[in-house]
Design a protein around this motif. Structure first.
Motif, PDB file in Angstrom:
ATOM      1  N   VAL A  65       0.856  -1.182   0.000  1.00  0.00           N
ATOM      2  CA  VAL A  65       0.000   0.000   0.000  1.00  0.00           C
ATOM      3  C   VAL A  65       0.893   1.233   0.000  1.00  0.00           C
ATOM      4  CG1 VAL A  65      -1.775   1.262   1.269  1.00  0.00           C
ATOM      5  CG2 VAL A  65      -1.785  -1.230   1.265  1.00  0.00           C
ATOM      6  N   SER A  66       0.591   2.157  -0.850  1.00  0.00           N
ATOM      7  CA  SER A  66       1.454   3.323  -1.025  1.00  0.00           C
ATOM      8  C   SER A  66       1.474   4.212   0.207  1.00  0.00           C
ATOM      9  CB  SER A  66       0.970   4.139  -2.223  1.00  0.00           C
ATOM     10  OG  SER A  66      -0.387   4.482  -2.057  1.00  0.00           O
ATOM     11  N   HIS A  67       2.540   5.030   0.315  1.00  0.00           N
ATOM     12  CA  HIS A  67       2.634   5.994   1.406  1.00  0.00           C
ATOM     13  C   HIS A  67       1.528   7.033   1.317  1.00  0.00           C
ATOM     14  CE1 HIS A  67       7.221   5.173   2.084  1.00  0.00           C
ATOM     15  NE2 HIS A  67       6.461   4.125   2.275  1.00  0.00           N
ATOM     16  N   ALA A  68       1.139   7.388   0.089  1.00  0.00           N
ATOM     17  CA  ALA A  68       0.074   8.376  -0.115  1.00  0.00           C
ATOM     18  C   ALA A  68      -0.613   8.103  -1.446  1.00  0.00           C
ATOM     19  CB  ALA A  68       0.638   9.800  -0.088  1.00  0.00           C
TER      20      ALA A  68
ATOM     21  N   ASP B  84      10.745  15.253  -1.277  1.00  0.00           N
ATOM     22  CA  ASP B  84      10.825  13.915  -0.668  1.00  0.00           C
ATOM     23  C   ASP B  84      10.021  12.841  -1.398  1.00  0.00           C
ATOM     24  OD1 ASP B  84      12.481  14.742   1.544  1.00  0.00           O
ATOM     25  OD2 ASP B  84      10.700  15.676   2.413  1.00  0.00           O
ATOM     26  N   VAL B  85       9.502  13.122  -2.580  1.00  0.00           N
ATOM     27  CA  VAL B  85       8.780  12.114  -3.357  1.00  0.00           C
ATOM     28  C   VAL B  85       9.785  11.297  -4.154  1.00  0.00           C
ATOM     29  CG1 VAL B  85       7.119  11.677  -5.201  1.00  0.00           C
ATOM     30  CG2 VAL B  85       6.662  13.455  -3.494  1.00  0.00           C
ATOM     31  N   THR B  86       9.792   9.984  -3.957  1.00  0.00           N
ATOM     32  CA  THR B  86      10.744   9.105  -4.645  1.00  0.00           C
ATOM     33  C   THR B  86      10.084   8.212  -5.689  1.00  0.00           C
ATOM     34  OG1 THR B  86      10.504   7.409  -2.922  1.00  0.00           O
ATOM     35  CG2 THR B  86      12.271   9.031  -2.645  1.00  0.00           C
ATOM     36  N   GLY B  87       8.770   8.116  -5.666  1.00  0.00           N
ATOM     37  CA  GLY B  87       8.086   7.270  -6.636  1.00  0.00           C
ATOM     38  C   GLY B  87       6.674   7.743  -6.891  1.00  0.00           C
ATOM     39  N   VAL B  88       6.252   7.706  -8.156  1.00  0.00           N
ATOM     40  CA  VAL B  88       4.899   8.090  -8.555  1.00  0.00           C
ATOM     41  C   VAL B  88       4.412   7.064  -9.562  1.00  0.00           C
ATOM     42  CG1 VAL B  88       3.464   9.847  -9.634  1.00  0.00           C
ATOM     43  CG2 VAL B  88       5.394  10.549  -8.210  1.00  0.00           C
ATOM     44  N   ALA B  89       3.224   6.514  -9.337  1.00  0.00           N
ATOM     45  CA  ALA B  89       2.710   5.491 -10.253  1.00  0.00           C
ATOM     46  C   ALA B  89       1.186   5.556 -10.313  1.00  0.00           C
ATOM     47  CB  ALA B  89       3.163   4.103  -9.812  1.00  0.00           C
TER      48      ALA B  89
ATOM     49  N   ILE C 248      -3.353   7.970  -8.179  1.00  0.00           N
ATOM     50  CA  ILE C 248      -1.891   7.962  -8.322  1.00  0.00           C
ATOM     51  C   ILE C 248      -1.290   7.636  -6.968  1.00  0.00           C
ATOM     52  CG2 ILE C 248       0.151   9.315  -8.909  1.00  0.00           C
ATOM     53  CD1 ILE C 248      -1.619  11.055 -10.675  1.00  0.00           C
ATOM     54  N   ARG C 249      -0.386   6.670  -6.946  1.00  0.00           N
ATOM     55  CA  ARG C 249       0.278   6.260  -5.709  1.00  0.00           C
ATOM     56  C   ARG C 249       1.612   6.980  -5.579  1.00  0.00           C
ATOM     57  NH1 ARG C 249       0.864   0.062  -5.837  1.00  0.00           N
ATOM     58  NH2 ARG C 249       0.793   0.216  -3.563  1.00  0.00           N
ATOM     59  N   LEU C 250       1.935   7.374  -4.335  1.00  0.00           N
ATOM     60  CA  LEU C 250       3.171   8.114  -4.067  1.00  0.00           C
ATOM     61  C   LEU C 250       4.027   7.377  -3.051  1.00  0.00           C
ATOM     62  CD1 LEU C 250       1.734  11.737  -3.640  1.00  0.00           C
ATOM     63  CD2 LEU C 250       2.548  10.672  -5.735  1.00  0.00           C
ATOM     64  N   GLU C 251       5.317   7.487  -3.218  1.00  0.00           N
ATOM     65  CA  GLU C 251       6.285   6.938  -2.262  1.00  0.00           C
ATOM     66  C   GLU C 251       7.198   8.061  -1.806  1.00  0.00           C
ATOM     67  OE1 GLU C 251       7.940   3.165  -0.550  1.00  0.00           O
ATOM     68  OE2 GLU C 251       6.091   3.679  -1.626  1.00  0.00           O
TER      69      GLU C 251
ATOM     70  N   THR D 284      10.585   9.420   0.850  1.00  0.00           N
ATOM     71  CA  THR D 284      11.871   8.946   1.367  1.00  0.00           C
ATOM     72  C   THR D 284      11.703   8.276   2.726  1.00  0.00           C
ATOM     73  OG1 THR D 284      12.236  11.164   2.303  1.00  0.00           O
ATOM     74  CG2 THR D 284      13.210  10.689   0.140  1.00  0.00           C
ATOM     75  N   ASP D 285      10.703   8.708   3.488  1.00  0.00           N
ATOM     76  CA  ASP D 285      10.425   8.131   4.812  1.00  0.00           C
ATOM     77  C   ASP D 285       8.920   8.115   5.008  1.00  0.00           C
ATOM     78  OD1 ASP D 285      10.295   7.303   7.403  1.00  0.00           O
ATOM     79  OD2 ASP D 285      11.408   8.987   8.258  1.00  0.00           O
ATOM     80  N   LEU D 286       8.379   6.950   5.346  1.00  0.00           N
ATOM     81  CA  LEU D 286       6.926   6.843   5.497  1.00  0.00           C
ATOM     82  C   LEU D 286       6.398   7.705   6.633  1.00  0.00           C
ATOM     83  CD1 LEU D 286       5.965   4.784   8.067  1.00  0.00           C
ATOM     84  CD2 LEU D 286       7.202   3.178   6.663  1.00  0.00           C
ATOM     85  N   MET D 287       7.246   8.028   7.644  1.00  0.00           N
ATOM     86  CA  MET D 287       6.773   8.795   8.785  1.00  0.00           C
ATOM     87  C   MET D 287       6.511  10.262   8.453  1.00  0.00           C
ATOM     88  SD  MET D 287       6.572   6.334  10.784  1.00  0.00           S
ATOM     89  CE  MET D 287       5.911   7.249  12.167  1.00  0.00           C
ATOM     90  N   ILE D 288       7.046  10.730   7.327  1.00  0.00           N
ATOM     91  CA  ILE D 288       6.806  12.130   6.945  1.00  0.00           C
ATOM     92  C   ILE D 288       5.596  12.253   6.033  1.00  0.00           C
ATOM     93  CG2 ILE D 288       9.274  12.647   7.138  1.00  0.00           C
ATOM     94  CD1 ILE D 288       9.389  12.713   4.074  1.00  0.00           C
ATOM     95  N   ALA D 289       4.949  11.124   5.709  1.00  0.00           N
ATOM     96  CA  ALA D 289       3.824  11.144   4.771  1.00  0.00           C
ATOM     97  C   ALA D 289       2.706  12.090   5.205  1.00  0.00           C
ATOM     98  CB  ALA D 289       3.296   9.730   4.560  1.00  0.00           C
ATOM     99  N   PRO D 290       2.246  12.075   6.478  1.00  0.00           N
ATOM    100  CA  PRO D 290       1.147  12.981   6.853  1.00  0.00           C
ATOM    101  C   PRO D 290       1.472  14.450   6.615  1.00  0.00           C
ATOM    102  CG  PRO D 290       1.464  11.290   8.521  1.00  0.00           C
ATOM    103  CD  PRO D 290       2.622  11.178   7.576  1.00  0.00           C
ATOM    104  N   GLU D 291       2.706  14.841   6.923  1.00  0.00           N
ATOM    105  CA  GLU D 291       3.097  16.237   6.732  1.00  0.00           C
ATOM    106  C   GLU D 291       3.180  16.586   5.252  1.00  0.00           C
ATOM    107  OE1 GLU D 291       6.918  19.175   7.677  1.00  0.00           O
ATOM    108  OE2 GLU D 291       6.816  17.160   8.538  1.00  0.00           O
TER     109      GLU D 291
END
Length: 415
Positions: free
Chosen positions: A63-66, A90-95, A225-228, A230-237
């Motif tokens: 499941v994607s970070h966002a 901090d976005v490392t992947g977009v799909a 669109i799924r986002l990844e 660099t760190d999952l803990m920063i996803a909410p911010e």
């Protein structure tokens, strides 16, 4: 401040052979109880930390970070959003992806599945499926080829292997001369993946994004669109910043929104388990009360002699506080050492026990994780040992206070 005399006498009482063997037994059982409680608490919390870590990594590996979606359901004009999202901090992947529920059939075998249309070139940046393909390849998915990649349990349930055909049935229907019929398409198995999670291995099927759009009649639209990061803990911010930056009204969510209740439940279970197991430590620690009360009765003459020689009540109280605290400290140290050793080796010990007993403690058919993980965290160790020592210290106060109130004349009357 503890004086040398109370420390000397307290240590002497610890080393001395007691006349009352029952007191010795209660002392040993108190120390053993604390050791077992501390060991169990460290081990159980380490295993729960391991479960939480494994679940987070495995769930978020699938499941994607966002996720960026449209409020209307189908996201149009998404191609222009991808370069903009790739430029976000901090976005490392977009799909892009398309999601739907379908039925898969092969002969008499029929099963439901979660269909996901993906771009094979981008999927590896936001998912671990490509790294866990055990047969074939995710790259085999090509637009218009009608190829499909299945989870290992799903493939096993359907009885298919690499290159085998199967039929995919969508919930939509079409009218024909024969009446109302479900829409059906023939696919060929191009790959099989195994992420060691029954939820995904037994239900997820991947096809090319273009094929999914045609199959589900989305035209040029996608589900999202799924986002990844660099760190999952920063996803909410980061999600809040992305929502403000995007030109338009989009539904931007992160993994904490999708799985908040699950991880909150895990955290609550850890807290409840800590309290329950700390009660075991507390019961063992308060056995020290019985030990010291009997020790005070046993040492009445010694206490009276100390008082007549000029020892203050605080000195007598300190003697038994030291004695009881040493019992708790020794039990805590033994339990901490055993707990750390068990927590660091539980992944080796449990399979050995399973093999010896011929049992399977955690079945992969029932649970998401089929192995018992462990993640020893030193803050938990310090919290557990500190709590055990404090409980042991508190347990000494009442018996020590009783000893300090001993009247020398009464204690020596029958000596």
């Amino acid at each position: 401040m503890i004086q040398p005399l109370p420390l000397f006498i307290g240590l002497r009482y610890m080393r001395a052979r007691r006349r009352n063997r029952f007191v010795s037994f209660i002392s040993a059982s108190s120390m053993l109880g604390i050791a077992v409680g501390v060991m169990a608490l460290i081990t159980v919390l380490s295993v729960m930390n391991g479960f939480e870590k494994e679940l987070r990594e495995r769930i978020l590996g699938m499941v994607s970070h966002a996720t960026v979606q449209d409020y209307e359901g189908s996201l149009q004009d998404w191609a222009g959003l991808i370069p903009e999202l790739e430029g976000m901090p901090d976005v490392t992947g977009v799909a892009p992806f398309v999601r739907g529920e379908v039925m898969l059939t092969r002969g008499s075998a029929v099963t439901g599945a979660l269909l996901r249309g993906v771009d094979p070139e981008r999927e590896a940046a936001v998912s671990e499926v490509a790294d866990n393909v055990v047969a074939g390849s995710l790259a085999n998915l090509e637009a218009g080829s009608w190829q499909i990649v299945l989870g290992s349990r799903l493939a096993q349930e359907l009885g298919v292997g690499l290159g085998d055909p199967l039929n995919l049935v969508t919930p939509e229907v079409r009218a024909s001369a024969a009446g109302i019929l479900p829409r059906m398409r023939r696919f060929e198995v191009a790959g099989i993946f195994d992420v060691d999670m029954a939820q995904y291995d037994g239900s997820l099927a991947l096809i090319h994004l273009t094929d999914a759009q045609r199959l589900l009649r989305l035209e040029e639209g996608i589900s999202g669109i799924r986002l990844e990061f660099t760190d999952l803990m920063i996803a909410p911010e980061r999600v809040r910043g992305i929502a403000r930056s995007l030109p338009g009204d989009y539904l931007v969510s992160d993994w904490t929104m999708q799985h908040r209740n699950f991880f909150r439940a895990v955290a609550m279970e850890k807290t409840v388990m800590f309290i329950i197991l700390m009660l075991i430590v507390g019961v063992a620690a308060f056995n020290i009360v019985s030990t010291l009360i009997m020790a005070v009765q046993d040492k009445q003459a010694d206490i009276a002699i100390l008082r007549t020689l000029g020892a203050r009540p605080a000195t007598v109280m300190a003697v038994f506080v030291i004695q009881g605290s040493l019992l708790g400290l020794l039990g805590t140290l033994v339990g901490t050492g055993a707990g750390i050793g068990l927590a660091l080796n539980v992944e080796t010990i449990v399979p050995a026990i399973e093999q010896w007993l011929g049992l399977e403690f955690i079945s992969g058919d029932v649970y998401w994780i089929s192995e018992l993980p462990s993640d020893l965290r030193w803050p938990d160790v310090w919290r557990i040992t500190g709590s055990a020592v404090v409980l042991s210290l508190l347990a000494t106060l009442y018996p020590a206070w009783r000893a300090a109130r001993t009247a020398p004349a009464e204690a020596l009357r029958y000596e």
